[in-house]
Motif scaffolding. Structure first.
Motif, PDB file in Angstrom:
ATOM      1  N   SER A  81     123.005  21.864 -23.924  1.00  0.00           N
ATOM      2  CA  SER A  81     124.413  22.214 -23.705  1.00  0.00           C
ATOM      3  C   SER A  81     125.066  21.107 -22.886  1.00  0.00           C
ATOM      4  O   SER A  81     124.373  20.223 -22.355  1.00  0.00           O
ATOM      5  CB  SER A  81     124.507  23.539 -22.931  1.00  0.00           C
ATOM      6  OG  SER A  81     123.992  23.350 -21.625  1.00  0.00           O
ATOM      7  N   GLY A  82     126.388  21.203 -22.756  1.00  0.00           N
ATOM      8  CA  GLY A  82     127.084  20.239 -21.905  1.00  0.00           C
ATOM      9  C   GLY A  82     126.663  20.398 -20.453  1.00  0.00           C
ATOM     10  O   GLY A  82     126.498  19.424 -19.717  1.00  0.00           O
ATOM     11  N   MET A  83     126.465  21.655 -20.030  1.00  0.00           N
ATOM     12  CA  MET A  83     126.070  21.898 -18.645  1.00  0.00           C
ATOM     13  C   MET A  83     124.723  21.241 -18.344  1.00  0.00           C
ATOM     14  O   MET A  83     124.526  20.678 -17.265  1.00  0.00           O
ATOM     15  CB  MET A  83     125.995  23.405 -18.347  1.00  0.00           C
ATOM     16  CG  MET A  83     127.338  24.095 -18.201  1.00  0.00           C
ATOM     17  SD  MET A  83     128.501  23.264 -17.113  1.00  0.00           S
ATOM     18  CE  MET A  83     127.640  23.277 -15.566  1.00  0.00           C
ATOM     19  N   TYR A 107     135.935  20.637 -15.258  1.00  0.00           N
ATOM     20  CA  TYR A 107     135.647  21.920 -15.900  1.00  0.00           C
ATOM     21  C   TYR A 107     135.062  22.901 -14.864  1.00  0.00           C
ATOM     22  O   TYR A 107     134.249  22.513 -14.023  1.00  0.00           O
ATOM     23  CB  TYR A 107     134.657  21.648 -17.037  1.00  0.00           C
ATOM     24  CG  TYR A 107     133.983  22.865 -17.590  1.00  0.00           C
ATOM     25  CD1 TYR A 107     134.724  23.883 -18.190  1.00  0.00           C
ATOM     26  CD2 TYR A 107     132.607  23.006 -17.530  1.00  0.00           C
ATOM     27  CE1 TYR A 107     134.098  25.002 -18.696  1.00  0.00           C
ATOM     28  CE2 TYR A 107     131.969  24.118 -18.039  1.00  0.00           C
ATOM     29  CZ  TYR A 107     132.724  25.118 -18.618  1.00  0.00           C
ATOM     30  OH  TYR A 107     132.105  26.226 -19.116  1.00  0.00           O
ATOM     31  N   SER A 110     131.307  22.966 -14.255  1.00  0.00           N
ATOM     32  CA  SER A 110     130.803  21.800 -13.518  1.00  0.00           C
ATOM     33  C   SER A 110     131.169  21.929 -12.036  1.00  0.00           C
ATOM     34  O   SER A 110     130.371  21.604 -11.149  1.00  0.00           O
ATOM     35  CB  SER A 110     131.403  20.504 -14.072  1.00  0.00           C
ATOM     36  OG  SER A 110     131.207  20.452 -15.458  1.00  0.00           O
ATOM     37  N   GLU A 151     136.264  13.533 -15.027  1.00  0.00           N
ATOM     38  CA  GLU A 151     136.457  13.753 -16.462  1.00  0.00           C
ATOM     39  C   GLU A 151     137.588  12.859 -16.975  1.00  0.00           C
ATOM     40  O   GLU A 151     138.588  12.679 -16.268  1.00  0.00           O
ATOM     41  CB  GLU A 151     136.814  15.228 -16.746  1.00  0.00           C
ATOM     42  CG  GLU A 151     135.641  16.161 -16.528  1.00  0.00           C
ATOM     43  CD  GLU A 151     135.972  17.642 -16.745  1.00  0.00           C
ATOM     44  OE1 GLU A 151     137.049  17.971 -17.265  1.00  0.00           O
ATOM     45  OE2 GLU A 151     135.106  18.469 -16.372  1.00  0.00           O
ATOM     46  N   ASN A 155     139.604  19.386 -17.881  1.00  0.00           N
ATOM     47  CA  ASN A 155     139.750  20.727 -18.449  1.00  0.00           C
ATOM     48  C   ASN A 155     139.869  21.724 -17.310  1.00  0.00           C
ATOM     49  O   ASN A 155     138.932  21.847 -16.528  1.00  0.00           O
ATOM     50  CB  ASN A 155     138.492  21.039 -19.298  1.00  0.00           C
ATOM     51  CG  ASN A 155     138.489  22.438 -19.864  1.00  0.00           C
ATOM     52  OD1 ASN A 155     139.476  23.151 -19.786  1.00  0.00           O
ATOM     53  ND2 ASN A 155     137.356  22.844 -20.423  1.00  0.00           N
ATOM     54  N   ASP A 180     132.621  12.477 -17.652  1.00  0.00           N
ATOM     55  CA  ASP A 180     132.534  13.495 -18.691  1.00  0.00           C
ATOM     56  C   ASP A 180     133.676  13.228 -19.667  1.00  0.00           C
ATOM     57  O   ASP A 180     134.852  13.384 -19.335  1.00  0.00           O
ATOM     58  CB  ASP A 180     132.653  14.890 -18.046  1.00  0.00           C
ATOM     59  CG  ASP A 180     132.558  16.022 -19.068  1.00  0.00           C
ATOM     60  OD1 ASP A 180     132.898  15.793 -20.247  1.00  0.00           O
ATOM     61  OD2 ASP A 180     132.174  17.137 -18.672  1.00  0.00           O
ATOM     62  N   THR A 182     134.125  14.636 -22.689  1.00  0.00           N
ATOM     63  CA  THR A 182     134.133  15.699 -23.696  1.00  0.00           C
ATOM     64  C   THR A 182     135.459  15.859 -24.425  1.00  0.00           C
ATOM     65  O   THR A 182     135.499  15.989 -25.643  1.00  0.00           O
ATOM     66  CB  THR A 182     133.779  17.044 -23.011  1.00  0.00           C
ATOM     67  OG1 THR A 182     132.482  16.922 -22.444  1.00  0.00           O
ATOM     68  CG2 THR A 182     133.799  18.207 -23.974  1.00  0.00           C
ATOM     69  N   LEU A 183     136.554  15.876 -23.672  1.00  0.00           N
ATOM     70  CA  LEU A 183     137.831  16.253 -24.290  1.00  0.00           C
ATOM     71  C   LEU A 183     138.570  15.097 -24.953  1.00  0.00           C
ATOM     72  O   LEU A 183     139.682  15.268 -25.448  1.00  0.00           O
ATOM     73  CB  LEU A 183     138.731  16.931 -23.257  1.00  0.00           C
ATOM     74  CG  LEU A 183     138.179  18.271 -22.730  1.00  0.00           C
ATOM     75  CD1 LEU A 183     139.186  18.952 -21.829  1.00  0.00           C
ATOM     76  CD2 LEU A 183     137.807  19.206 -23.877  1.00  0.00           C
ATOM     77  N   SER A 202     129.877  17.539 -23.505  1.00  0.00           N
ATOM     78  CA  SER A 202     129.547  18.809 -24.107  1.00  0.00           C
ATOM     79  C   SER A 202     129.842  18.563 -25.577  1.00  0.00           C
ATOM     80  O   SER A 202     131.006  18.421 -25.968  1.00  0.00           O
ATOM     81  CB  SER A 202     130.448  19.921 -23.556  1.00  0.00           C
ATOM     82  OG  SER A 202     130.392  21.019 -24.452  1.00  0.00           O
ATOM     83  N   SER A 204     129.424  20.658 -27.778  1.00  0.00           N
ATOM     84  CA  SER A 204     129.913  21.941 -28.306  1.00  0.00           C
ATOM     85  C   SER A 204     131.402  21.877 -28.634  1.00  0.00           C
ATOM     86  O   SER A 204     131.927  22.766 -29.295  1.00  0.00           O
ATOM     87  CB  SER A 204     129.700  23.064 -27.285  1.00  0.00           C
ATOM     88  OG  SER A 204     128.636  22.810 -26.414  1.00  0.00           O
ATOM     89  N   LYS A 205     132.097  20.870 -28.145  1.00  0.00           N
ATOM     90  CA  LYS A 205     133.539  20.778 -28.327  1.00  0.00           C
ATOM     91  C   LYS A 205     133.868  19.879 -29.527  1.00  0.00           C
ATOM     92  O   LYS A 205     133.394  20.130 -30.602  1.00  0.00           O
ATOM     93  CB  LYS A 205     134.189  20.279 -27.025  1.00  0.00           C
ATOM     94  CG  LYS A 205     133.764  21.083 -25.794  1.00  0.00           C
ATOM     95  CD  LYS A 205     134.304  22.475 -25.831  1.00  0.00           C
ATOM     96  CE  LYS A 205     133.829  23.405 -24.742  1.00  0.00           C
ATOM     97  NZ  LYS A 205     132.426  23.524 -24.479  1.00  0.00           N
ATOM     98  N   LEU A 214     125.991  24.641 -29.978  1.00  0.00           N
ATOM     99  CA  LEU A 214     126.052  24.299 -28.559  1.00  0.00           C
ATOM    100  C   LEU A 214     125.217  23.034 -28.321  1.00  0.00           C
ATOM    101  O   LEU A 214     124.168  22.868 -28.925  1.00  0.00           O
ATOM    102  CB  LEU A 214     125.463  25.464 -27.754  1.00  0.00           C
ATOM    103  CG  LEU A 214     125.961  25.600 -26.324  1.00  0.00           C
ATOM    104  CD1 LEU A 214     127.401  26.084 -26.321  1.00  0.00           C
ATOM    105  CD2 LEU A 214     125.101  26.584 -25.555  1.00  0.00           C
ATOM    106  N   GLY A 215     125.693  22.186 -27.457  1.00  0.00           N
ATOM    107  CA  GLY A 215     124.904  20.983 -27.174  1.00  0.00           C
ATOM    108  C   GLY A 215     125.595  20.069 -26.194  1.00  0.00           C
ATOM    109  O   GLY A 215     126.728  20.317 -25.761  1.00  0.00           O
TER     110      GLY A 215
HETATM  111  C1  LIG Z   1     134.778  19.053 -19.985  1.00  0.00           C
HETATM  112  C2  LIG Z   1     133.585  19.953 -20.161  1.00  0.00           C
HETATM  113  N1  LIG Z   1     132.382  19.543 -19.728  1.00  0.00           N
HETATM  114  C3  LIG Z   1     131.290  20.339 -19.842  1.00  0.00           C
HETATM  115  C4  LIG Z   1     131.368  21.578 -20.409  1.00  0.00           C
HETATM  116  C5  LIG Z   1     130.140  22.436 -20.515  1.00  0.00           C
HETATM  117  O1  LIG Z   1     129.673  22.380 -21.814  1.00  0.00           O
HETATM  118  P1  LIG Z   1     128.806  23.537 -22.518  1.00  0.00           P
HETATM  119  O2  LIG Z   1     129.685  24.719 -22.687  1.00  0.00           O
HETATM  120  O3  LIG Z   1     128.408  22.896 -23.825  1.00  0.00           O
HETATM  121  O4  LIG Z   1     127.633  23.794 -21.646  1.00  0.00           O
HETATM  122  C6  LIG Z   1     132.603  22.031 -20.892  1.00  0.00           C
HETATM  123  C7  LIG Z   1     132.713  23.379 -21.493  1.00  0.00           C
HETATM  124  O5  LIG Z   1     133.782  23.870 -21.773  1.00  0.00           O
HETATM  125  C8  LIG Z   1     133.737  21.208 -20.756  1.00  0.00           C
HETATM  126  O6  LIG Z   1     134.947  21.585 -21.193  1.00  0.00           O
END
Ligand SMILES: Cc1ncc(COP(=O)(O)O)c(C=O)c1O
Length: 422
Positions: A81-83, A107, A110, A151, A155, A180, A182-183, A202, A204-205, A214-215
């Motif tokens: 997962s992202g976490m 997030y 985090s 980030e 988020n 991070d 992700t977005l 993450s 997963s997004k 999920l990842g």
């Molecule tokens: C910017 C960001 N980083 C990390 C995460 C955590 O990712 P995950 O839900 O895949 O564990 C999220 C989840 O919404 C996120 O938006």
């Protein structure tokens, strides 16, 4: 180097003659070898290959390689997962007594990891406001600081990262700069080009993009010299748990190899082959999707910014947005589909508006192809106290809107009819 949209489609996997054209799902935990010596060489990192899926798997490997190539890094480590990507990246360089310096605009999960869970294990976090001056943020760094974390677009506060400000501090103090991404994804911004050392996702997004897998992933930029500082002692002395390997001696891949052979070995939060397959498939259209998400978001933000029932709106494509210049500097092609806005009338009107939506759904997720909304103060961020919410800039009427890749006119029409009902 191939263009990013080509890497999205073809990166990470090159079949040999007669092999499947599409990355196959290798649904096996174990791998067969004829000779014990072959296995021993793998354990000693003398040859490359697979011996156990907790450490590496061909399907997962293809995903890691594609993302690493997109980011311009040297090694990727896919996670469950992202976490777990964030956790492993931090644990790879910090232990009890150490600290990390992180933006408050991150997030909620985090933020909770850094402010509640990691301190229980002796890793403290010092938070800064992303708008603080370089001098003020720098005051938080001491000889126990192991990473600066932020980030690219936060988020859900939609703060755009000032890469230059943070990378100046990181370079000066020879401390790792983790971002991070992700977005935004590497299609819109490659943090390694702007001074980051480690990129976290993450998946997963947007990377998956379809809300099916999920990842997460850690991309090692290979641009940090662990021998140039005494800050990362563990990289400089032999790891007795791994045949006395001195990670810094590996050069560019020191962080990534340590993360895989030590962190993944001991913590085991690897991505599953099936999720890697799905994410890889999703990434084939990543460049197209990010373009459409950004374009749709720009139109929706413009519409919302003029609506009399909207109190405020945050999207960096808007000229009035305080991060407009930073966004143009670091992500000129577009800023993705995430935005936040507040309707007049507070939390109650925010809920009423969301319930009145017909096509846009209320879901916890963000950043997939379908438009969705969320009220963070009562859902994802509800574990945080009002003081913490205030500190990370989340107002009680904040609606997080993740603009999908449907037709922009349909998205606007749905918003319009819902706003008419409040
Ligand atoms: C910017 C960001 N980083 C990390 C995460 C955590 O990712 P995950 O839900 O895949 O564990 C999220 C989840 O919404 C996120 O938006």
């Amino acid at each position: 180097m191939k263009k990013l949209d080509t890497i999205c489609v073809q990166g990470g996997y090159k079949p040999k003659s007669g092999e499947p054209r599409v990355v196959p799902i290798v649904q096996s935990t174990t791998y067969y070898y004829e000779k014990a010596g072959e296995m021993a060489d793998l354990f000693d990192l003398k040859s490359e290959g697979y011996f156990y899926t907790r450490l590496a798997n061909p399907t997962v490997d293809a995903f890691e390689k594609k993302l690493t190539e997109l980011d311009g890094g040297v090694l990727g480590i896919a996670t469950a997962s992202g976490m777990s990507a964030t956790l492993l990246a931090i644990l790879n360089i910090a232990g009890a007594g150490d600290n990390i310096v992180a933006s408050r605009a991150i997030y909620g999960g985090s933020y909770n990891l850094f402010s509640v869970t990691l301190p229980k294990y002796g890793i403290q976090c010092r938070f800064f406001d992303p708008d603080d001056s370089q001098e003020d943020i720098e005051k938080l760094v001491d000889d126990k600081t192991r990473a600066i974390f932020a980030e690219t677009i936060a988020n859900p506060t939609i703060v755009v990262l000032d890469f230059e400000k943070l990378s100046n501090i990181a370079k000066k103090h020879k401390v790792l700069f983790m971002v991070d991404n992700t977005l935004v994804t590497p299609v819109l911004c490659r943090p390694l080009d702007f001074g980051a050392n480690i990129v976290i996702y993450s998946s997963s997004k947007y990377l998956d993009g379809h809300a099916v897998a999920l990842g997460g992933c850690i991309v090692d930029g290979g641009n940090f010299d662990f021998t140039a500082t005494n800050r990362y002692e563990e990289f400089l002395k032999p790891d007795e748990s791994y045949h006395g390997l001195v990670y810094a001696s590996l050069g560019k891949t020191a962080f990534g190899v340590k993360c895989r052979v030590q962190m993944m070995r001991d913590l085991g939060a690897i991505m599953s082959p099936e999720n890697a397959f799905l994410t890889n498939l999703g990434m084939e259209t990543l460049a197209l999707r990010m373009e459409r998400h950004s374009e749709n978001a720009r139109k929706v933000a413009e519409y919302l910014s003029k609506h009399p029932k909207v109190e405020w709106i945050l999207h960096p494509s808007l000229e009035e947005n305080k991060y407009y210049d930073l966004a143009n500097k670091y992500m000129p092609k577009g800023q993705g589909g995430m935005m936040s806005f507040g309707v007049k009338g507070g939390s109650e009107k925010a809920s009423k508006f969301m319930e009145a939506l017909k096509m846009i759904a209320i879901v916890t997720h963000v950043a997939d192809s379908r438009s969705c909304v969320l009220h963070p103060a009562s859902t994802t961020h509800r574990q945080l106290s009002s003081a913490d919410l205030e500190a990370i800039g989340i107002k009680d009427n904040l609606i997080r809107l993740s603009v999908g890749i449907e037709n922009a006119d349909d998205i606007i029409e749905d918003i319009e009819q819902a706003l008419a009902q409040i």
